[in-house]
Structures are given as structure tokens and as C-alpha cells.
Write a protein that holds these residues in place. Structure first.
Motif, PDB file in Angstrom:
ATOM      1  N   ARG A 185       0.853  -1.190   0.000  1.00  0.00           N
ATOM      2  CA  ARG A 185       0.000   0.000   0.000  1.00  0.00           C
ATOM      3  C   ARG A 185       0.889   1.241   0.000  1.00  0.00           C
ATOM      4  O   ARG A 185       1.920   1.273   0.663  1.00  0.00           O
ATOM      5  CB  ARG A 185      -0.920   0.016   1.225  1.00  0.00           C
ATOM      6  CG  ARG A 185      -1.829   1.242   1.280  1.00  0.00           C
ATOM      7  CD  ARG A 185      -2.966   1.076   2.271  1.00  0.00           C
ATOM      8  NE  ARG A 185      -2.502   1.051   3.653  1.00  0.00           N
ATOM      9  CZ  ARG A 185      -3.319   1.003   4.707  1.00  0.00           C
ATOM     10  NH1 ARG A 185      -4.626   0.945   4.528  1.00  0.00           N
ATOM     11  NH2 ARG A 185      -2.825   0.973   5.939  1.00  0.00           N
ATOM     12  N   VAL A 186       0.470   2.244  -0.759  1.00  0.00           N
ATOM     13  CA  VAL A 186       1.172   3.527  -0.791  1.00  0.00           C
ATOM     14  C   VAL A 186       0.163   4.613  -0.422  1.00  0.00           C
ATOM     15  O   VAL A 186      -0.925   4.690  -0.999  1.00  0.00           O
ATOM     16  CB  VAL A 186       1.778   3.818  -2.179  1.00  0.00           C
ATOM     17  CG1 VAL A 186       2.545   5.134  -2.151  1.00  0.00           C
ATOM     18  CG2 VAL A 186       2.699   2.687  -2.622  1.00  0.00           C
ATOM     19  N   SER A 187       0.506   5.422   0.582  1.00  0.00           N
ATOM     20  CA  SER A 187      -0.385   6.473   1.074  1.00  0.00           C
ATOM     21  C   SER A 187       0.271   7.836   0.873  1.00  0.00           C
ATOM     22  O   SER A 187       1.501   7.948   0.810  1.00  0.00           O
ATOM     23  CB  SER A 187      -0.692   6.269   2.561  1.00  0.00           C
ATOM     24  OG  SER A 187      -1.311   5.016   2.776  1.00  0.00           O
ATOM     25  N   LEU A 188      -0.565   8.867   0.799  1.00  0.00           N
ATOM     26  CA  LEU A 188      -0.092  10.236   0.595  1.00  0.00           C
ATOM     27  C   LEU A 188      -0.469  11.109   1.776  1.00  0.00           C
ATOM     28  O   LEU A 188      -1.617  11.076   2.242  1.00  0.00           O
ATOM     29  CB  LEU A 188      -0.725  10.828  -0.672  1.00  0.00           C
ATOM     30  CG  LEU A 188      -0.504  12.345  -0.852  1.00  0.00           C
ATOM     31  CD1 LEU A 188       0.868  12.619  -1.451  1.00  0.00           C
ATOM     32  CD2 LEU A 188      -1.598  12.975  -1.694  1.00  0.00           C
ATOM     33  N   LEU A 189       0.487  11.906   2.249  1.00  0.00           N
ATOM     34  CA  LEU A 189       0.193  12.981   3.189  1.00  0.00           C
ATOM     35  C   LEU A 189       0.708  14.277   2.574  1.00  0.00           C
ATOM     36  O   LEU A 189       1.907  14.395   2.290  1.00  0.00           O
ATOM     37  CB  LEU A 189       0.840  12.734   4.546  1.00  0.00           C
ATOM     38  CG  LEU A 189       0.449  13.740   5.645  1.00  0.00           C
ATOM     39  CD1 LEU A 189       0.445  13.071   7.009  1.00  0.00           C
ATOM     40  CD2 LEU A 189       1.383  14.950   5.679  1.00  0.00           C
ATOM     41  N   ALA A 190      -0.199  15.229   2.326  1.00  0.00           N
ATOM     42  CA  ALA A 190       0.191  16.517   1.752  1.00  0.00           C
ATOM     43  C   ALA A 190      -0.129  17.614   2.751  1.00  0.00           C
ATOM     44  O   ALA A 190      -1.232  17.642   3.321  1.00  0.00           O
ATOM     45  CB  ALA A 190      -0.554  16.749   0.435  1.00  0.00           C
ATOM     46  N   TRP A 191       0.833  18.509   2.966  1.00  0.00           N
ATOM     47  CA  TRP A 191       0.685  19.563   3.978  1.00  0.00           C
ATOM     48  C   TRP A 191       0.921  20.925   3.335  1.00  0.00           C
ATOM     49  O   TRP A 191       1.866  21.095   2.555  1.00  0.00           O
ATOM     50  CB  TRP A 191       1.688  19.312   5.110  1.00  0.00           C
ATOM     51  CG  TRP A 191       1.768  20.409   6.133  1.00  0.00           C
ATOM     52  CD1 TRP A 191       0.722  21.013   6.771  1.00  0.00           C
ATOM     53  CD2 TRP A 191       2.956  21.031   6.650  1.00  0.00           C
ATOM     54  NE1 TRP A 191       1.181  21.964   7.650  1.00  0.00           N
ATOM     55  CE2 TRP A 191       2.538  21.993   7.588  1.00  0.00           C
ATOM     56  CE3 TRP A 191       4.314  20.859   6.394  1.00  0.00           C
ATOM     57  CZ2 TRP A 191       3.460  22.799   8.288  1.00  0.00           C
ATOM     58  CZ3 TRP A 191       5.223  21.642   7.078  1.00  0.00           C
ATOM     59  CH2 TRP A 191       4.799  22.592   8.033  1.00  0.00           C
ATOM     60  N   SER A 192       0.057  21.886   3.688  1.00  0.00           N
ATOM     61  CA  SER A 192       0.261  23.282   3.303  1.00  0.00           C
ATOM     62  C   SER A 192       0.331  23.431   1.779  1.00  0.00           C
ATOM     63  O   SER A 192      -0.531  22.922   1.070  1.00  0.00           O
ATOM     64  CB  SER A 192       1.515  23.815   4.023  1.00  0.00           C
ATOM     65  OG  SER A 192       1.602  25.211   3.926  1.00  0.00           O
ATOM     66  N   PHE A 193       1.366  24.087   1.257  1.00  0.00           N
ATOM     67  CA  PHE A 193       1.486  24.212  -0.206  1.00  0.00           C
ATOM     68  C   PHE A 193       1.740  22.865  -0.880  1.00  0.00           C
ATOM     69  O   PHE A 193       1.643  22.750  -2.098  1.00  0.00           O
ATOM     70  CB  PHE A 193       2.605  25.192  -0.578  1.00  0.00           C
ATOM     71  CG  PHE A 193       2.186  26.634  -0.556  1.00  0.00           C
ATOM     72  CD1 PHE A 193       0.857  27.000  -0.678  1.00  0.00           C
ATOM     73  CD2 PHE A 193       3.131  27.635  -0.423  1.00  0.00           C
ATOM     74  CE1 PHE A 193       0.464  28.325  -0.665  1.00  0.00           C
ATOM     75  CE2 PHE A 193       2.757  28.968  -0.404  1.00  0.00           C
ATOM     76  CZ  PHE A 193       1.422  29.316  -0.516  1.00  0.00           C
ATOM     77  N   GLY A 194       2.072  21.845  -0.089  1.00  0.00           N
ATOM     78  CA  GLY A 194       2.211  20.509  -0.652  1.00  0.00           C
ATOM     79  C   GLY A 194       0.903  19.951  -1.197  1.00  0.00           C
ATOM     80  O   GLY A 194       0.918  19.078  -2.065  1.00  0.00           O
ATOM     81  N   VAL A 195      -0.240  20.479  -0.721  1.00  0.00           N
ATOM     82  CA  VAL A 195      -1.544  19.973  -1.172  1.00  0.00           C
ATOM     83  C   VAL A 195      -1.769  20.322  -2.643  1.00  0.00           C
ATOM     84  O   VAL A 195      -1.993  19.446  -3.484  1.00  0.00           O
ATOM     85  CB  VAL A 195      -2.678  20.525  -0.285  1.00  0.00           C
ATOM     86  CG1 VAL A 195      -4.041  20.139  -0.848  1.00  0.00           C
ATOM     87  CG2 VAL A 195      -2.530  20.025   1.155  1.00  0.00           C
ATOM     88  N   ALA A 196      -1.702  21.621  -2.970  1.00  0.00           N
ATOM     89  CA  ALA A 196      -1.897  22.036  -4.367  1.00  0.00           C
ATOM     90  C   ALA A 196      -0.761  21.531  -5.248  1.00  0.00           C
ATOM     91  O   ALA A 196      -0.987  21.127  -6.399  1.00  0.00           O
ATOM     92  CB  ALA A 196      -2.001  23.555  -4.455  1.00  0.00           C
ATOM     93  N   SER A 197       0.464  21.547  -4.721  1.00  0.00           N
ATOM     94  CA  SER A 197       1.607  21.097  -5.523  1.00  0.00           C
ATOM     95  C   SER A 197       1.456  19.619  -5.879  1.00  0.00           C
ATOM     96  O   SER A 197       1.724  19.208  -7.012  1.00  0.00           O
ATOM     97  CB  SER A 197       2.906  21.340  -4.762  1.00  0.00           C
ATOM     98  OG  SER A 197       3.082  22.726  -4.511  1.00  0.00           O
ATOM     99  N   TYR A 198       0.996  18.822  -4.905  1.00  0.00           N
ATOM    100  CA  TYR A 198       0.745  17.407  -5.206  1.00  0.00           C
ATOM    101  C   TYR A 198      -0.303  17.265  -6.314  1.00  0.00           C
ATOM    102  O   TYR A 198      -0.121  16.488  -7.261  1.00  0.00           O
ATOM    103  CB  TYR A 198       0.278  16.632  -3.967  1.00  0.00           C
ATOM    104  CG  TYR A 198      -0.443  15.385  -4.370  1.00  0.00           C
ATOM    105  CD1 TYR A 198       0.257  14.319  -4.943  1.00  0.00           C
ATOM    106  CD2 TYR A 198      -1.832  15.297  -4.307  1.00  0.00           C
ATOM    107  CE1 TYR A 198      -0.409  13.194  -5.411  1.00  0.00           C
ATOM    108  CE2 TYR A 198      -2.504  14.178  -4.771  1.00  0.00           C
ATOM    109  CZ  TYR A 198      -1.775  13.134  -5.327  1.00  0.00           C
ATOM    110  OH  TYR A 198      -2.440  12.030  -5.815  1.00  0.00           O
ATOM    111  N   ALA A 199      -1.417  17.975  -6.188  1.00  0.00           N
ATOM    112  CA  ALA A 199      -2.519  17.822  -7.157  1.00  0.00           C
ATOM    113  C   ALA A 199      -2.069  18.230  -8.564  1.00  0.00           C
ATOM    114  O   ALA A 199      -2.436  17.577  -9.553  1.00  0.00           O
ATOM    115  CB  ALA A 199      -3.728  18.633  -6.711  1.00  0.00           C
TER     116      ALA A 199
END
Length: 204
Positions: A58-72
Motif C-alpha cells: 500500500r502507498v499512502s499520501l500525506l500533503a501539507w500546506s502548499f504541498g496539497v496544491a503542488s501534489y494535485a
């Protein structure tokens, strides 16, 4: 952008962390768990590729702060390897008057960026003054401008969204609007809430 392993022990699960702007992986080091952890940083460009994660169950994602939009933005046009995704104190509309950081506040951050203003930023992120940190001012300013230039990220659902009531970076009311209709959990914490958790799994 670069990916680097914070922990790699041939675990059954990997967590990929898209961190925040100008804050390193230190905020996550205390989190415990069996998972391997891969850390993404520097969103000036989004051309880095994930290492081969096919060996993980399993691979999970945690995105924080500007990491949220940058990930998307990064995820667009790439295969999605993530079984579950968590967004922490960030928005798919990172610079936005009603759903992100208000543009006037963002502009002021860009234009006044210095070692001194960075220390003030860190104090707001953590809810308390922090030890002095080095900063490549021009590189981090270029990263901010890249985030602004990219604009709104593609809409997507996250399995869980955390919003901190004490967030001094993204106004909590804006985040509540940004994530209306998604699985939101509220937390009494500052923008960096990770010291409220002991295990990675608690965030998911």
C-alpha cells in the motif's frame, strides 16, 4: 522538486509526504510506525518522478500546506499510486481570497521575504518562536512565485482533510470553504500540527 527517503526499511507500506514551503522534514521525524517514508520538497518545478513503489502493498499520501496544491498539480497526467490521501492545512486553491491564502497576504510574503520575515513565518507556523534557520531567500521566493503562477490545482477528493483552528497561515474559515463536502477533521493546533500525533497512522 526532489524526492528523498526519510526512512527505507523494506516495509509493507510507503507514505509519500508532500511537505510545506521552506519547512524541512524535521516536523515529521518524531512520528512512529512501520511505514517507509518518502519526502517531497521544493515546488519550483514539478518534474520529478516517484521511485519505483510497486513493491509496496500500500502507498499512502500525506500533503501539507502548499504541498496539497503542488501534489494535485504534480499528479495530473501521472498514474495515481495512492490508496489513501490526507491533506493537512492546505488548499487546492493555494492563493485565493476565500479558499486559500489571501492574495494580498501572499504578495506581502513574497515582497518582504528576508531572514527576519522567515523567522516570523516560522513562529506563525508552529505557534511559538523557533530557533534561527538559514534560508536561501531567492530560491524560496522563486518557489512561492511558481506556486502562485500555477494557480488552482485540479479538483480531487482526499480520504481525510485536517484543518487546524489555530492556523495562522491558511485562514481556517477559508479551508472550511475549500473542503466543504469532504471528510474534514478539526484540530486545536497551529499550521504545523504534527506534534499532536505520535504515529503516522493517526493522521490517516
Amino acid at each position: 522538486m526532489e524526492f528523498r527517503w526519510l526512512k527505507q526499511d523494506s516495509a509493507a507500506e510507503a507514505i509519500v509526504v508532500f511537505g510545506g514551503w521552506a519547512v524541512g522534514p524535521e516536523v515529521f521525524w518524531h512520528l512512529d510506525g512501520p511505514q517507509d517514508v518518502l519526502f517531497a520538497s521544493d515546488y519550483t518545478r514539478l518534474d520529478a518522478e516517484l521511485p519505483d513503489l510497486s513493491g509496496y502493498g500500500r502507498v499512502s499520501l500525506l500533503a501539507w500546506s502548499f504541498g496539497v496544491a503542488s501534489y494535485a498539480h504534480w499528479q495530473q497526467g501521472r498514474p495515481d499510486p495512492f490508496a489513501r490521501k490526507v491533506a493537512v492545512n492546505g488548499s487546492l486553491q493555494p492563493v485565493n481570497r476565500s479558499a486559500g491564502i489571501p492574495p494580498a497576504v501572499f504578495r506581502r510574503t513574497v515582497e518582504t521575504l528576508s531572514l527576519e520575515s522567515y523567522q516570523q513565518f516560522l513562529a506563525r507556523v508552529f505557534g511559538a518562536p523557533q530557533e534561527a534557520e538559514a534560508l536561501d531567500v531567492e530560491a524560496r521566493r522563486a518557489e512561492l512565485l511558481a506556486v502562485e503562477r500555477r494557480g488552482d490545482a485540479p479538483q480531487m477528493r482526499f480520504s481525510r482533510v485536517w484543518i487546524s483552528s489555530g492556523d495562522k497561515i491558511f485562514p481556517p474559515a477559508n479551508l472550511a470553504r475549500a473542503w466543504a463536502g469532504q471528510n474534514v477533521s478539526h484540530l486545536d493546533a497551529p499550521h504545523a500540527p504534527f506534534d499532536r500525533f505520535a504515529q503516522w497512522e493517526e493522521l490517516f
